[in-house]
Design a protein around this motif. Structure first.
Motif, PDB file in Angstrom:
ATOM      1  N   ALA A 193       0.834  -1.205   0.000  1.00 38.94           N
ATOM      2  CA  ALA A 193       0.000   0.000   0.000  1.00 38.94           C
ATOM      3  C   ALA A 193       0.866   1.252   0.000  1.00 38.94           C
ATOM      4  O   ALA A 193       1.978   1.252   0.546  1.00 38.94           O
ATOM      5  CB  ALA A 193      -0.906  -0.009   1.225  1.00 38.94           C
ATOM      6  N   GLU A 194       0.347   2.301  -0.606  1.00 37.42           N
ATOM      7  CA  GLU A 194       1.007   3.605  -0.560  1.00 37.42           C
ATOM      8  C   GLU A 194       0.985   4.117   0.873  1.00 37.42           C
ATOM      9  O   GLU A 194       0.122   3.724   1.671  1.00 37.42           O
ATOM     10  CB  GLU A 194       0.266   4.577  -1.485  1.00 37.42           C
ATOM     11  N   LYS A 195       1.935   4.962   1.211  1.00 34.64           N
ATOM     12  CA  LYS A 195       1.981   5.537   2.561  1.00 34.64           C
ATOM     13  C   LYS A 195       0.667   6.269   2.844  1.00 34.64           C
ATOM     14  O   LYS A 195       0.178   7.050   2.031  1.00 34.64           O
ATOM     15  CB  LYS A 195       3.159   6.509   2.671  1.00 34.64           C
ATOM     16  N   GLY A 196       0.085   5.996   4.020  1.00 36.58           N
ATOM     17  CA  GLY A 196      -1.186   6.614   4.399  1.00 36.58           C
ATOM     18  C   GLY A 196      -2.388   5.843   3.893  1.00 36.58           C
ATOM     19  O   GLY A 196      -3.535   6.246   4.114  1.00 36.58           O
ATOM     20  N   PHE A 197      -2.125   4.722   3.196  1.00 35.30           N
ATOM     21  CA  PHE A 197      -3.205   3.904   2.649  1.00 35.30           C
ATOM     22  C   PHE A 197      -3.082   2.464   3.164  1.00 35.30           C
ATOM     23  O   PHE A 197      -2.053   2.067   3.706  1.00 35.30           O
ATOM     24  CB  PHE A 197      -3.146   3.883   1.114  1.00 35.30           C
ATOM     25  N   VAL A 201     -10.113   6.142  -2.475  1.00 35.24           N
ATOM     26  CA  VAL A 201     -10.355   4.713  -2.741  1.00 35.24           C
ATOM     27  C   VAL A 201     -10.059   4.428  -4.217  1.00 35.24           C
ATOM     28  O   VAL A 201     -10.685   5.010  -5.101  1.00 35.24           O
ATOM     29  CB  VAL A 201     -11.809   4.311  -2.415  1.00 35.24           C
ATOM     30  N   TYR A 202      -9.102   3.526  -4.458  1.00 32.42           N
ATOM     31  CA  TYR A 202      -8.710   3.194  -5.830  1.00 32.42           C
ATOM     32  C   TYR A 202      -8.833   1.683  -6.066  1.00 32.42           C
ATOM     33  O   TYR A 202      -8.256   0.894  -5.317  1.00 32.42           O
ATOM     34  CB  TYR A 202      -7.252   3.577  -6.081  1.00 32.42           C
ATOM     35  N   PRO A 203      -9.563   1.283  -7.099  1.00 32.15           N
ATOM     36  CA  PRO A 203      -9.524  -0.140  -7.473  1.00 32.15           C
ATOM     37  C   PRO A 203      -8.171  -0.425  -8.115  1.00 32.15           C
ATOM     38  O   PRO A 203      -7.731   0.315  -9.001  1.00 32.15           O
ATOM     39  CB  PRO A 203     -10.662  -0.275  -8.495  1.00 32.15           C
ATOM     40  N   ILE A 204      -7.480  -1.471  -7.659  1.00 29.05           N
ATOM     41  CA  ILE A 204      -6.146  -1.743  -8.214  1.00 29.05           C
ATOM     42  C   ILE A 204      -5.965  -3.159  -8.757  1.00 29.05           C
ATOM     43  O   ILE A 204      -5.139  -3.374  -9.641  1.00 29.05           O
ATOM     44  CB  ILE A 204      -5.030  -1.434  -7.186  1.00 29.05           C
ATOM     45  N   LEU A 205      -6.710  -4.135  -8.235  1.00 33.01           N
ATOM     46  CA  LEU A 205      -6.522  -5.515  -8.689  1.00 33.01           C
ATOM     47  C   LEU A 205      -7.857  -6.247  -8.752  1.00 33.01           C
ATOM     48  O   LEU A 205      -8.750  -6.013  -7.925  1.00 33.01           O
ATOM     49  CB  LEU A 205      -5.597  -6.285  -7.742  1.00 33.01           C
ATOM     50  N   GLN A 206      -7.976  -7.134  -9.721  1.00 32.22           N
ATOM     51  CA  GLN A 206      -9.096  -8.065  -9.784  1.00 32.22           C
ATOM     52  C   GLN A 206      -8.512  -9.415 -10.172  1.00 32.22           C
ATOM     53  O   GLN A 206      -7.949  -9.574 -11.256  1.00 32.22           O
ATOM     54  CB  GLN A 206     -10.135  -7.617 -10.817  1.00 32.22           C
ATOM     55  N   VAL A 207      -8.603 -10.389  -9.265  1.00 34.58           N
ATOM     56  CA  VAL A 207      -8.056 -11.725  -9.503  1.00 34.58           C
ATOM     57  C   VAL A 207      -9.103 -12.749  -9.101  1.00 34.58           C
ATOM     58  O   VAL A 207      -9.423 -12.894  -7.918  1.00 34.58           O
ATOM     59  CB  VAL A 207      -6.749 -11.945  -8.706  1.00 34.58           C
ATOM     60  N   HIS A 208      -9.644 -13.441 -10.101  1.00 32.37           N
ATOM     61  CA  HIS A 208     -10.704 -14.436  -9.876  1.00 32.37           C
ATOM     62  C   HIS A 208     -11.889 -13.789  -9.152  1.00 32.37           C
ATOM     63  O   HIS A 208     -12.524 -12.892  -9.701  1.00 32.37           O
ATOM     64  CB  HIS A 208     -10.149 -15.645  -9.123  1.00 32.37           C
ATOM     65  N   ASP A 209     -12.184 -14.198  -7.913  1.00 29.92           N
ATOM     66  CA  ASP A 209     -13.331 -13.644  -7.187  1.00 29.92           C
ATOM     67  C   ASP A 209     -12.909 -12.543  -6.214  1.00 29.92           C
ATOM     68  O   ASP A 209     -13.708 -12.107  -5.392  1.00 29.92           O
ATOM     69  CB  ASP A 209     -14.028 -14.756  -6.375  1.00 29.92           C
ATOM     70  N   GLU A 210     -11.665 -12.128  -6.296  1.00 28.67           N
ATOM     71  CA  GLU A 210     -11.121 -11.178  -5.326  1.00 28.67           C
ATOM     72  C   GLU A 210     -10.959  -9.795  -5.944  1.00 28.67           C
ATOM     73  O   GLU A 210     -10.427  -9.637  -7.043  1.00 28.67           O
ATOM     74  CB  GLU A 210      -9.757 -11.686  -4.832  1.00 28.67           C
ATOM     75  N   LEU A 211     -11.423  -8.766  -5.213  1.00 28.15           N
ATOM     76  CA  LEU A 211     -11.252  -7.373  -5.606  1.00 28.15           C
ATOM     77  C   LEU A 211     -10.365  -6.702  -4.567  1.00 28.15           C
ATOM     78  O   LEU A 211     -10.599  -6.839  -3.365  1.00 28.15           O
ATOM     79  CB  LEU A 211     -12.604  -6.654  -5.670  1.00 28.15           C
ATOM     80  N   VAL A 212      -9.339  -5.986  -5.039  1.00 25.60           N
ATOM     81  CA  VAL A 212      -8.415  -5.325  -4.112  1.00 25.60           C
ATOM     82  C   VAL A 212      -8.433  -3.823  -4.367  1.00 25.60           C
ATOM     83  O   VAL A 212      -8.336  -3.380  -5.521  1.00 25.60           O
ATOM     84  CB  VAL A 212      -6.980  -5.867  -4.272  1.00 25.60           C
ATOM     85  N   TYR A 213      -8.560  -3.063  -3.281  1.00 25.25           N
ATOM     86  CA  TYR A 213      -8.601  -1.603  -3.353  1.00 25.25           C
ATOM     87  C   TYR A 213      -7.487  -1.015  -2.495  1.00 25.25           C
ATOM     88  O   TYR A 213      -7.090  -1.607  -1.487  1.00 25.25           O
ATOM     89  CB  TYR A 213      -9.959  -1.077  -2.869  1.00 25.25           C
ATOM     90  N   GLU A 214      -7.001   0.133  -2.922  1.00 28.03           N
ATOM     91  CA  GLU A 214      -6.057   0.898  -2.116  1.00 28.03           C
ATOM     92  C   GLU A 214      -6.864   2.025  -1.472  1.00 28.03           C
ATOM     93  O   GLU A 214      -7.415   2.886  -2.184  1.00 28.03           O
ATOM     94  CB  GLU A 214      -4.944   1.456  -3.004  1.00 28.03           C
ATOM     95  N   VAL A 215      -6.965   1.994  -0.149  1.00 31.23           N
ATOM     96  CA  VAL A 215      -7.904   2.869   0.562  1.00 31.23           C
ATOM     97  C   VAL A 215      -7.168   3.713   1.605  1.00 31.23           C
ATOM     98  O   VAL A 215      -6.342   3.190   2.369  1.00 31.23           O
ATOM     99  CB  VAL A 215      -9.007   2.029   1.254  1.00 31.23           C
TER     100      VAL A 215
END
Length: 798
Positions: free
Chosen positions: A556-560, A737-751
């Motif tokens: 994650a980015e600093k502060g996220f 909030v940034y969407p960054i990854l989508q892998v199979h059934d998983e969604l990853v956000y940088e928040v």
């Protein structure tokens, strides 16, 4: 040729010509870097055919990238051929545009090779005395189709300019026997280029002697069983006779592989127009300008108008006129229409502008767009396109633009560590083998394991390469784990090497401002799911410690914080509400563990007495059966006997009869309609269901069973992604909030850290409400959340 009153139909073995051109010509490329050598060879070969053979009609026959029935019955078929270069693959795809410009129809069919198209067309035309067929190919296999006065073969001897025209007399001079006996010859001798084994030890000379003296393979073996002495008297050595006796099965099987099919289920029609009438000069000019073939446009006009226009000659054909304007289309518009094409036919994954034009055959992009949308409406795909795919475009663009931060220093240290381990494994393997060798070479590895060390699997179910040697594929080596410790080391070696070459050593080279901007492909699979590339993030193993170590580099980015949401057991939940099986539904409605409950039913014991081993087997059965797994596959995955696997299979469907009925209904509807549908109406078409080849049809049926479940899962994930993106914008969280990854059934956000608590609750709610309670019959598609500083080091928040 000019004296005959017959019309001449030229059939092009397109792949053979392209392959020959690709390897015979220099590596031509346009100023933009697009490879064009094979395309130039194809175009010039086409013009040479026109000049030499004076055809009335021309038809192109294609191979398709999918396996054929030959691959299905013999895994090693053509396995000796290295994978086609990417530069050639691009040109094979592009080649259809040449034929479209010339108005030349194309024939291909899943499960069959171009040769089978050639054979089936000649068979269908055999009763038409007005047509003479000339097959143009670089492949000598086609000589078996030669028939005096009716079918000739025009083949390449060397390069793409040295050619020869074969009739029956020419074939006999070349082989010593007629065209129809060529498959028998290959049945004995084999064909190394296609990995057809024949009978090991019998070469050209003996094969020719046997065929010229005794005829077909069937006649040879009939005679051999009746009068063995006749072969010895004919000068066939006793050792060869013994090889012949022992190799009957291999010979007949090899003959089958070498025989061109004449019964492929295609319907051939002689083109309505003479090829000269079908040429579209605007298209040829535009295409050749794009490919930067400066002289070919004029040469086409020369050919049509009957003017000599060889390379380097002064062409006196009518002037081409003004330079055509090559159509320039907005990339976003191309992306939208490409998505529509993929919704129409999901087998056309990640389509390009060329695919769009090829599919429609339109003269310009505007016309192609109208044709695509007309077909989309015809196939009832508008809802999926408008409500699922179009809203996802900005989400994908946002993911790619933001990228994910990578700890490059961590990867460098991991690389050093893994390379040391890799070197150690290499030394251990060499020590156990008793010599150094190239572990990455299947041939050398096979020689060490199976010849020098004499390792033999405990199971009878083994796959072999050409020549009857055992395969060194991972699935086959797994069967040897218990036999010798070297196997475990080899499998470890392969895993380390793959992770290093695909991720650890390459990701740092792809970073821009410390972030990885992988490509997410919305139309990347046949199922509806997304794919990714540069690199493929879907393939990072999450169950192994080695794979999880790579995820630690995603930070994650600093502060996220990284916040991940993952649908829990979504395919099984979808299977429950699509099938409406009351027992399956009840398990999820009451929040019970599905694998434990299935184990309890299959093993006929109380849920509280289910062991971890029984639960694990139930999990294998659950997912295996949903994917159409048969008894043999189930047996292999459970590592049990066939009888026990059959009992598990029967007990499963006895416990969940409505689920079994649902699967039968899906298969039946797919057979009837030719496609399956998801909960949201996404269709997936299955051409293989129409196949007359049993194993091709069976494979299509297995895939069709799971298609509505897997496709519905893909739809749910995509809808969730778009709704979450709308939520981010509505709440003005674009910089938090940034969407960054989508892998199979998983969604990853940088928040942003301060926003995590709110986002956790809101996004989970959005994901779980994609399918209404009415649609899901009360089953909640549970989304589990996790938060952390790295993709691997996340703590469950559910």
């Amino acid at each position: 040729m000019a004296e005959t009153k017959q019309k001449i139909l030229v059939l092009l073995d397109t792949h053979a010509i392209l392959h020959r051109a690709y390897h015979a010509l220099p590596e031509f490329a346009t100023s933009k870097g697009e490879p064009t050598g094979a395309l130039y060879g194809l175009a010039t070969m086409l013009l040479k055919i026109i000049a030499d053979l004076k055809p009335d009609y021309i038809v192109a026959c294609y191979d398709l990238p999918q396996p054929t029935y030959r691959h299905e019955v013999y895994e090693a078929y053509k396995s000796g051929r290295k994978k086609a270069d990417d530069e050639l693959v691009v040109q094979i795809k592009r080649s259809s545009e040449i034929f479209d410009a010339f108005g030349i129809p194309r024939y291909s069919l899943a499960g069959f090779e171009a040769d089978d198209m050639l054979g089936s067309i000649t068979e269908q035309m055999k009763k038409d005395p007005s047509i003479r067929i000339i097959i143009a190919s670089g492949d000598m296999d086609t000589l078996q189709l030669v028939e005096q006065g009716r079918v000739l073969v025009y083949t390449l001897k060397k390069g793409i300019s040295d050619t020869i025209l074969y009739d029956e007399k020419g074939v006999k001079e070349r082989f010593g026997f007629g065209p129809l006996l060529i498959p028998d010859y290959k049945g004995l001798r084999g064909d190394p280029s296609d990995n057809i084994i024949g009978i090991s030890g019998i070469g050209e000379k003996t094969a020719t002697e046997l065929i010229t003296q005794f005829g077909t393979l069937e006649e040879i073996y009939k005679k051999l069983k009746k009068d063995k002495e006749a072969f010895l008297k004919a000068g066939i050595k006793e050792r060869m006779v013994k090889l012949l006796e022992e190799g009957e099965e291999e010979a007949l099987f090899s003959k089958m592989l070498a025989t061109i099919r004449r019964d492929a289920p295609i319907e051939f029609h002689v083109p309505e127009k003479n090829w000269k009438e079908a040429v579209d000069f605007e298209k040829t000019d535009a295409l050749f300008k794009t490919l930067e073939f400066r002289t070919l446009g004029a040469r086409v006009r020369s050919a049509v108008h009957g003017v000599s226009g060889g390379e380097g000659e002064n062409n006196s054909a009518p002037a081409a006129g003004a330079e055509p304007v090559v159509e320039v289309v907005d990339p976003l518009e191309i992306k939208k229409i490409a998505l529509a094409l993929w919704v129409i036919d999901s087998n056309r994954t990640d389509p390009t502008q060329e695919d769009i034009m090829s599919y429609t055959g339109a003269g310009n992009f505007t016309e192609a767009r109208e044709m695509i949308f007309a077909e989309l409406k015809k196939r009832a795909g508008e809802s999926v396109y408008n409500t699922i795919e179009l809203p996802l475009i900005p989400v994908v663009e946002s993911m790619e633009a933001r990228g994910v931060k990578i700890d490059a220093e961590y990867l460098k240290e991991l690389s050093k560590k893994y390379h040391v381990v890799l070197a150690g494994l290499e030394q251990n393997i060499w020590k156990q083998a008793g010599q150094e060798f190239n572990i990455n070479s299947p041939k050398q590895l096979g020689e060490i394991l199976f010849e020098k060390m004499g390792l033999k699997p405990l199971t009878k179910h083994i796959k072999k390469t050409a020549g009857g040697k055992q395969s060194t594929k991972e699935s086959e080596l797994e069967k040897l784990r218990e036999v010798h410790p070297i196997i475990d080391e080899i499998l470890q070696y392969r895993e380390f090497q793959k992770l290093l070459s695909t991720y650890i050593d390459t990701i740092p080279e792809k970073l821009v401002d410390g972030r990885l901007h992988a490509r997410f492909i919305q139309a990347g699979t046949t199922t509806g799911r997304m794919a990714s590339s540069e690199p493929n993030l879907q393939n990072i193993p999450i169950r192994s410690e080695l794979g999880r170590a790579i995820r630690k580099a995603f930070v994650a980015e600093k502060g996220f914080k990284l916040v991940a949401f993952d649908y829990s057991q979504i395919e099984l939940r979808i299977a429950a509400f699509l099938s409406e099986d009351k027992d399956f539904l009840e398990i999820f409605r009451e929040g019970r563990d599905v694998h434990t409950e299935v184990a309890a039913k299959v093993f006929n014991i109380p849920a509280g007495e289910v062991t971890s081993d029984q639960r694990s087997k139930a999990k294998t059965i659950n997912f295996g059966i949903l994917y159409g797994m048969g008894i043999t596959s189930l047996q292999q995955n459970l590592k049990t006997t066939r009888a026990e696997a059959q009992k598990f299979y029967d007990d499963y469907f006895a416990a969940f009869p409505t689920l079994a009925q649902y699967m039968d209904n899906v298969k039946g509807m797919a057979q009837h309609l030719g496609y399956t549908e998801t909960l949201f109406g996404r269709r997936r078409y299955f051409e293989g269901l129409k196949s007359h080849i049993p194993f091709i049809k069976a494979a299509a049926e297995r895939t069709a069973i799971n298609a509505p479940i897997q496709g519905t899962e893909a739809d749910i994930v995509k809808i969730a992604m778009a709704r979450i993106f709308d939520y981010i914008r509505a709440e003005k969280l674009e910089e938090k909030v940034y969407p960054i990854l989508q892998v199979h059934d998983e969604l990853v956000y940088e928040v942003e850290e301060k926003t995590v608590a709110k986002v956790l609750k809101d996004i989970k709610k959005i994901m779980e409400s994609v399918v209404t309670s009415e649609q899901s019959k009360g089953v909640v598609c549970v989304a589990e959340a996790a938060v952390g500083d790295t993709w691997e080091g996340m703590e469950d928040q559910s």
